[in-house]
Design an enzyme around this catalytic site. Structure first.
Site, PDB file in Angstrom:
ATOM      1  N   HIS A   1       9.840  40.988   0.992  1.00 24.02           N
ATOM      2  CA  HIS A   1      10.110  39.639   0.430  1.00 24.02           C
ATOM      3  C   HIS A   1       9.302  39.774  -0.678  1.00 24.02           C
ATOM      4  O   HIS A   1       9.238  38.489  -1.239  1.00 24.02           O
ATOM      5  CB  HIS A   1       9.455  38.802   1.757  1.00 24.02           C
TER       6      HIS A   1
ATOM      7  N   ASP B   1      11.176  31.874   7.673  1.00 22.32           N
ATOM      8  CA  ASP B   1      10.334  33.053   7.789  1.00 22.32           C
ATOM      9  C   ASP B   1       9.621  32.812   9.182  1.00 22.32           C
ATOM     10  O   ASP B   1       9.046  31.669   9.351  1.00 22.32           O
ATOM     11  CB  ASP B   1       9.396  33.240   6.512  1.00 22.32           C
TER      12      ASP B   1
ATOM     13  N   HIS C   1       6.685  34.299   8.888  1.00 26.15           N
ATOM     14  CA  HIS C   1       5.310  34.235   8.294  1.00 26.15           C
ATOM     15  C   HIS C   1       5.430  33.444   6.974  1.00 26.15           C
ATOM     16  O   HIS C   1       6.488  32.867   6.667  1.00 26.15           O
ATOM     17  CB  HIS C   1       5.204  35.805   7.423  1.00 26.15           C
TER      18      HIS C   1
ATOM     19  N   ASP D   1       3.919  33.967   4.214  1.00 27.92           N
ATOM     20  CA  ASP D   1       3.827  34.671   2.775  1.00 27.92           C
ATOM     21  C   ASP D   1       3.258  33.876   1.514  1.00 27.92           C
ATOM     22  O   ASP D   1       3.584  33.975   0.633  1.00 27.92           O
ATOM     23  CB  ASP D   1       5.270  35.090   2.532  1.00 27.92           C
TER      24      ASP D   1
ATOM     25  N   HIS E   1       4.055  41.584  -0.099  1.00 30.24           N
ATOM     26  CA  HIS E   1       5.434  40.922   0.603  1.00 30.24           C
ATOM     27  C   HIS E   1       4.777  39.588   1.312  1.00 30.24           C
ATOM     28  O   HIS E   1       5.447  38.715   1.774  1.00 30.24           O
ATOM     29  CB  HIS E   1       6.258  41.740   1.294  1.00 30.24           C
TER      30      HIS E   1
ATOM     31  N   ASP F   1      14.027  35.140   5.159  1.00 27.77           N
ATOM     32  CA  ASP F   1      13.644  36.635   5.673  1.00 27.77           C
ATOM     33  C   ASP F   1      14.179  36.686   7.106  1.00 27.77           C
ATOM     34  O   ASP F   1      14.066  35.872   7.810  1.00 27.77           O
ATOM     35  CB  ASP F   1      11.707  36.396   5.741  1.00 27.77           C
TER      36      ASP F   1
ATOM     37  N   ASP G   1      13.186  38.231   9.370  1.00 27.27           N
ATOM     38  CA  ASP G   1      12.473  38.254  10.461  1.00 27.27           C
ATOM     39  C   ASP G   1      12.006  36.963  11.255  1.00 27.27           C
ATOM     40  O   ASP G   1      11.453  36.522  12.189  1.00 27.27           O
ATOM     41  CB  ASP G   1      10.935  38.927  10.398  1.00 27.27           C
TER      42      ASP G   1
ATOM     43  N   GLU H   1      13.952  41.723   3.715  1.00 27.10           N
ATOM     44  CA  GLU H   1      13.396  42.432   4.773  1.00 27.10           C
ATOM     45  C   GLU H   1      14.185  43.183   5.693  1.00 27.10           C
ATOM     46  O   GLU H   1      13.894  43.455   6.921  1.00 27.10           O
ATOM     47  CB  GLU H   1      12.121  41.553   5.739  1.00 27.10           C
TER      48      GLU H   1
HETATM   49  N1  LIG Z   1       7.480  39.119   4.206  1.00 25.29           N
HETATM   50  C1  LIG Z   1       6.794  39.497   5.403  1.00 25.29           C
HETATM   51  N2  LIG Z   1       7.551  39.836   6.191  1.00 25.29           N
HETATM   52  N3  LIG Z   1       5.647  39.401   5.369  1.00 25.29           N
HETATM   53  C2  LIG Z   1       4.680  39.483   6.362  1.00 25.29           C
HETATM   54  C3  LIG Z   1       3.356  39.187   6.136  1.00 25.29           C
HETATM   55  C4  LIG Z   1       2.351  39.612   7.370  1.00 25.29           C
HETATM   56  C5  LIG Z   1       0.985  39.393   6.916  1.00 25.29           C
HETATM   57  N4  LIG Z   1       0.759  37.848   7.058  1.00 25.29           N
HETATM   58  C6  LIG Z   1       0.447  39.900   5.654  1.00 25.29           C
HETATM   59  O1  LIG Z   1       0.058  39.138   4.790  1.00 25.29           O
HETATM   60  O2  LIG Z   1       0.576  41.000   5.462  1.00 25.29           O
HETATM   61 MN   LIG Z   2       8.680  36.923   4.503  1.00 23.17          MN
HETATM   62 MN   LIG Z   3       8.539  37.748   7.611  1.00 25.61          MN
END
Ligand SMILES: NC(=[NH2+])NCCC[C@H](N)C(=O)O
Ligand SMILES: [Mn+2]
Ligand SMILES: [Mn+2]
Length: 353
Positions: A112, A135, A137, A139, A152, A244, A246, A289
């Site tokens: 990402h 997402d 997350h 991010d 990411h 994303d 996920d 992702e």
């Molecule tokens: N694009 C993603 N899948 N990001 C996941 C981030 C997970 C976690 N918050 C980190 O800063 O590492």
């Molecule tokens: Mn993401």
């Molecule tokens: Mn994510």
């Protein structure tokens, strides 16, 4: 109303005639190899054919060149800063060109961190865009709030102007990466794994964050309506969707680096895509992702299939069905007797030729 939303929705394909496809084969924004093969897995899975089938005229711009950076040392805890910056600048140029030439763009990643480049490139064309970040997350870690050091998990902190004061100036290309959107232009849907620093940023700037709790409380319909209203109150902004995979439940997109259970269903995600498409204002979509190195062959196939299904929905495919503009219901010529469907078909073909 006469039938289900009959007047509001057409069913004819080809709304997005021109579409630029940009591959963003980045994997250095996190630690698991494989996302660099995301673009190839989506192309091999039939992405372009699917888009073409629903009436898109797809121009494939190929992949942004991430090259190789020797000795890409960490900056503080941030991993691979130079590699990511270098590819980000290339990505931004390609996205800008695709948008200016085709009017719409689909960027396929890649982890990402790809979105730093896609949003930068998009902002050169539509600085007032609304961003829907779908997402698990947020991010939006800064290099200092991040525990992992994975870029990411940070893209939005580099993109949001208000956060400039919290982001260190990193070497190796980062001097050319400037924040280009405001926190008000961003809305999240699907959150369920948000770090403490991210939560603090969301609250401090009163950002539009819809977690799975809101999806459960209000339903996807109301959440999407609220999210779009928040970033595009007058309904006149170009929309950038950063999807994303996920965000969806790992049952549908298992081959991804940071899966989190309890995600969006196929129906919820399809609804988001169809409704955003229906605004007529969708300018660009990121698909991030997909990691074909993770899980079984079945897992990878399911992930690629889900990603392609959703990408196609954003660009006009609908669960209600579609038909090409020149489609006519085949007429049975008067002089042909209907003995059986089989012979009728054959005779029509004979009759027509
Ligand atoms: N694009 C993603 N899948 N990001 C996941 C981030 C997970 C976690 N918050 C980190 O800063 O590492
Ligand atoms: Mn993401
Ligand atoms: Mn994510």
């Amino acid at each position: 109303m006469n039938g289900p939303d009959k007047l509001r929705r057409g069913s004819i394909t080809g709304q997005w005639k021109q579409l630029g496809l940009v591959g963003v084969p980045v994997s250095k924004g996190q630690k698991k190899d494989g996302t660099e093969k995301g673009p190839a897995s989506l192309r091999d899975g039939g992405l372009v054919e699917r888009l073409t089938d629903i009436g898109c005229d797809v121009k494939d711009y190929g992949d942004a060149d991430f090259g190789e950076v020797n000795e890409d040392q960490c900056y503080d805890n941030v991993k691979n800063p130079r590699s990511v910056a270098q590819g980000t600048l290339k990505t931004a140029d390609m996205v800008e060109q695709a948008l200016r030439t085709e009017g719409h763009c689909l960027a396929i990643g890649g982890d990402h961190s790809m979105a730093i480049g896609t949003i930068m490139g998009h902002a050169r064309v539509n600085p007032d865009m609304a961003v829907l970040w779908i997402d698990a997350h947020a991010d939006i870690n800064t290099p200092l709030t991040s525990d992992s050091g994975n870029i990411h998990g940070m893209p939005l902190s580099f993109l949001a102007k208000e956060l400039d004061q919290y982001v260190p100036h990193m070497p190796g290309g980062w001097e050319d990466i400037q924040a280009c959107i405001s926190v008000e232009q961003i809305a999240w849907i699907g959150l369920r794994d948000v770090d403490p620093g991210e939560r603090k940023i969301i609250e401090k700037y009163d950002m539009n964050a819809f977690s799975m709790q809101e999806v459960d409380r209000y339903g996807i319909r109301e959440v999407l309506e609220k999210a779009i209203k928040a970033v595009d109150p007058d309904g006149d902004k170009p929309i950038h969707v950063s999807f994303d995979v996920d965000a969806m439940d790992p049952a549908h997109t298992p081959s991804t680096g940071t899966p989190v259970s309890g995600g969006l269903s196929v129906r919820e995600m399809s609804y988001i895509a169809e409704e955003v498409a229906d605004t007529g204002r969708l300018a660009m979509v990121d698909v991030a992702e997909v990691n074909p190195n993770l899980g079984s062959k079945q897992d990878v196939d399911n992930t690629v299939k889900s990603a392609i299904d959703i990408a196609a929905r954003f660009f006009g495919n609908r669960r209600q069905g579609l038909c090409p503009p020149d489609y006519d219901i085949p007429v049975v010529p008067k002089n042909i007797r209907r003995s059986s469907i089989q012979t009728t078909r054959q005779e029509i073909v004979k009759h027509l030729s």
